[in-house]
Design a protein around this motif. Structure first.
Motif, PDB file in Angstrom:
ATOM      1  N   ALA A 120       0.874  -1.181   0.000  1.00  0.00           N
ATOM      2  CA  ALA A 120       0.000   0.000   0.000  1.00  0.00           C
ATOM      3  C   ALA A 120       0.905   1.223   0.000  1.00  0.00           C
ATOM      4  CB  ALA A 120      -0.903   0.025   1.228  1.00  0.00           C
ATOM      5  N   ASP A 146      -7.226   7.851   0.434  1.00  0.00           N
ATOM      6  CA  ASP A 146      -6.098   7.737  -0.504  1.00  0.00           C
ATOM      7  C   ASP A 146      -4.812   8.275   0.134  1.00  0.00           C
ATOM      8  OD1 ASP A 146      -4.572   7.416  -2.768  1.00  0.00           O
ATOM      9  OD2 ASP A 146      -5.449   9.100  -3.852  1.00  0.00           O
ATOM     10  N   ASN A 147      -3.975   7.495   0.822  1.00  0.00           N
ATOM     11  CA  ASN A 147      -4.215   6.092   1.017  1.00  0.00           C
ATOM     12  C   ASN A 147      -3.903   5.727   2.461  1.00  0.00           C
ATOM     13  OD1 ASN A 147      -4.839   3.412   0.257  1.00  0.00           O
ATOM     14  ND2 ASN A 147      -2.704   2.968  -0.136  1.00  0.00           N
ATOM     15  N   SER A 149      -6.124   4.743   4.291  1.00  0.00           N
ATOM     16  CA  SER A 149      -6.920   3.529   4.469  1.00  0.00           C
ATOM     17  C   SER A 149      -6.123   2.281   4.105  1.00  0.00           C
ATOM     18  CB  SER A 149      -8.206   3.609   3.629  1.00  0.00           C
ATOM     19  OG  SER A 149      -7.919   3.575   2.237  1.00  0.00           O
ATOM     20  N   GLY A 150      -5.425   2.314   2.987  1.00  0.00           N
ATOM     21  CA  GLY A 150      -4.621   1.166   2.581  1.00  0.00           C
ATOM     22  C   GLY A 150      -3.450   0.922   3.514  1.00  0.00           C
ATOM     23  N   ASN A 206      -2.191  -5.444  -3.594  1.00  0.00           N
ATOM     24  CA  ASN A 206      -2.053  -4.018  -3.322  1.00  0.00           C
ATOM     25  C   ASN A 206      -3.387  -3.415  -2.888  1.00  0.00           C
ATOM     26  OD1 ASN A 206      -0.465  -1.536  -3.400  1.00  0.00           O
ATOM     27  ND2 ASN A 206      -1.782  -0.953  -5.119  1.00  0.00           N
ATOM     28  N   MET A 207      -3.314  -2.550  -1.880  1.00  0.00           N
ATOM     29  CA  MET A 207      -4.515  -1.904  -1.344  1.00  0.00           C
ATOM     30  C   MET A 207      -4.397  -0.394  -1.517  1.00  0.00           C
ATOM     31  SD  MET A 207      -4.574  -4.221   2.128  1.00  0.00           S
ATOM     32  CE  MET A 207      -2.862  -3.769   2.434  1.00  0.00           C
ATOM     33  N   ASP A 208      -5.270   0.165  -2.326  1.00  0.00           N
ATOM     34  CA  ASP A 208      -5.251   1.609  -2.589  1.00  0.00           C
ATOM     35  C   ASP A 208      -6.686   2.115  -2.589  1.00  0.00           C
ATOM     36  OD1 ASP A 208      -4.701   4.194  -3.335  1.00  0.00           O
ATOM     37  OD2 ASP A 208      -3.446   3.664  -5.044  1.00  0.00           O
ATOM     38  N   VAL A 210      -9.273   1.741   0.222  1.00  0.00           N
ATOM     39  CA  VAL A 210     -10.122   0.632   0.666  1.00  0.00           C
ATOM     40  C   VAL A 210     -11.005   1.039   1.854  1.00  0.00           C
ATOM     41  CG1 VAL A 210      -8.607  -1.177  -0.200  1.00  0.00           C
ATOM     42  CG2 VAL A 210      -8.242  -0.292   2.117  1.00  0.00           C
ATOM     43  N   HIS A 271      -9.682  -2.106  -4.165  1.00  0.00           N
ATOM     44  CA  HIS A 271     -10.184  -0.770  -3.817  1.00  0.00           C
ATOM     45  C   HIS A 271     -11.690  -0.845  -3.627  1.00  0.00           C
ATOM     46  CE1 HIS A 271     -11.967   0.348  -7.820  1.00  0.00           C
ATOM     47  NE2 HIS A 271     -11.145  -0.601  -8.209  1.00  0.00           N
ATOM     48  N   GLU A 293     -14.031  -1.249   6.217  1.00  0.00           N
ATOM     49  CA  GLU A 293     -12.609  -1.539   6.024  1.00  0.00           C
ATOM     50  C   GLU A 293     -12.181  -2.774   6.796  1.00  0.00           C
ATOM     51  OE1 GLU A 293      -8.130   0.319   6.172  1.00  0.00           O
ATOM     52  OE2 GLU A 293      -9.832   1.602   5.739  1.00  0.00           O
ATOM     53  N   CYS A 297     -10.134  -5.972   5.300  1.00  0.00           N
ATOM     54  CA  CYS A 297      -8.942  -6.565   5.915  1.00  0.00           C
ATOM     55  C   CYS A 297      -9.122  -8.056   6.163  1.00  0.00           C
ATOM     56  CB  CYS A 297      -8.613  -5.853   7.227  1.00  0.00           C
ATOM     57  SG  CYS A 297      -8.052  -4.153   7.044  1.00  0.00           S
TER      58      CYS A 297
END
Length: 321
Positions: A120, A146-147, A149-150, A206-208, A210, A271, A293, A297
């Protein structure tokens, strides 16, 4: 080694890397991470700034607290980032920034030499600039979704994986990328300067963005067909968690996993969808769906464990055009 010396060595290891990894992902910690990273005092986490350094320190502190070790002697991989400027501006600054890398070694004597990457990006737009959707507005672009959260998801999933690391056959690399907003610079640097052979990386997840799950509980992901069995796995996990995954075969999008895909590495890009606050100062914590979220996860955690423990080979499948 005498028993006393062995005990002291073990004690020092615990102190250095922590021993408090939680065995579950919590809404409280997700909220705390995002609140900190997207606070005004973090000033949009722009590369090369004091706030960028604070973010790196925060990531390292949380890796250590969870007992997650660096790969090698340092958590950081430094690189130079060329900053985007408005059209017509010729003075382009170059700043120093970092990727932050944590590591859990797998337990299978053979499969531990294969790696799953969970990533992330932690940077954002600072006070705005050419990538802002309000380019003439000078104001802190908080970057909660952004980001932050990730990044929060990365820390929480990593902590749970460390708490259950004895169950992992393959090894895991956790990478918080710098300077993604400047053109995927952190991930591009990593794949050109990998800490392990690229051929040993079997999947990059990849987490962008989320943190904005909608009422239909949608989670979007691109790249599920880039590895064998990916489509079936990602669809099957949805009912277990209570979400509705929108599983896309390819269409890998535009975040850090693209750097890996270009190297023929299987990828999944997660996402929860776009929104009007994207790349504006209004992308703040008040808009984050923390319970949503947590579901993200939990879903990604299950996906990692499943892939990390697969007996068979994980093979890259290119898109047929």
């Amino acid at each position: 080694m005498c028993i006393k010396k062995y005990f002291l060595t073990a004690l020092c290891s615990v102190i250095a890397y922590g021993a408090s990894a939680q065995s579950d992902i919590t809404e409280k910690e997700i909220a705390a991470h995002i609140s900190f990273l997207a606070s005004k005092k973090m000033a949009g986490r722009f590369p090369g700034t004091r706030e960028n350094k604070k973010t790196v320190g925060y990531l390292i502190k949380n890796f250590r607290k969870a007992g997650i070790k660096p790969f090698g002697i340092s958590y950081t991989q430094e690189f130079s980032a060329k900053i985007r400027v408005k059209k017509g501006v010729t003075d382009t600054p170059v700043v120093k920034t970092q990727n932050v890398i944590g590591f859990i070694e797998g337990n299978d004597p053979v499969l531990k030499h294969e790696y799953i990457v969970l990533g992330a990006h932690y940077d954002h737009l600072g006070m705005g600039g050419p990538s802002s959707k309000k380019p003439d507005t000078v104001g802190i672009h908080l970057g909660a979704d952004d980001n932050a959260s990730g990044t929060a998801a990365l820390l929480e999933i990593a902590e749970k994986l460390q708490a259950n690391s004895k169950d992992l056959k393959r090894s895991i690399l956790f990478i918080a990328f710098g300077a993604e907003e400047q053109g995927l610079l952190g991930s591009r640097y990593f794949v050109e300067n990998p800490v392990v052979p690229l051929s040993s990386i079997k999947l990059m997840m990849n987490m962008d963005m989320v943190g904005r799950m909608n009422s239909e509980k949608h989670l979007y992901m691109g790249g599920a067909a880039t590895f064998d069995g990916g489509m079936e796995l990602m669809k099957g996990l949805g009912p277990q968690i209570g979400i509705n995954p929108l599983v896309i075969a390819y269409d890998v999008g535009g975040s850090d996993h693209v750097s890996f895909f270009k190297k023929n590495i299987s990828v999944l890009g997660f996402h929860t969808g776009g929104h009007p606050q994207y790349h504006t100062p209004e992308d703040d914590f008040a808009h984050i769906n923390v319970p949503g979220e947590k579901l993200v996860c939990d879903y990604i955690y299950k996906a990692i464990v499943s892939v990390a423990n697969r007996e068979g080979a994980i093979s890259f499948i290119p898109e047929k055009k």
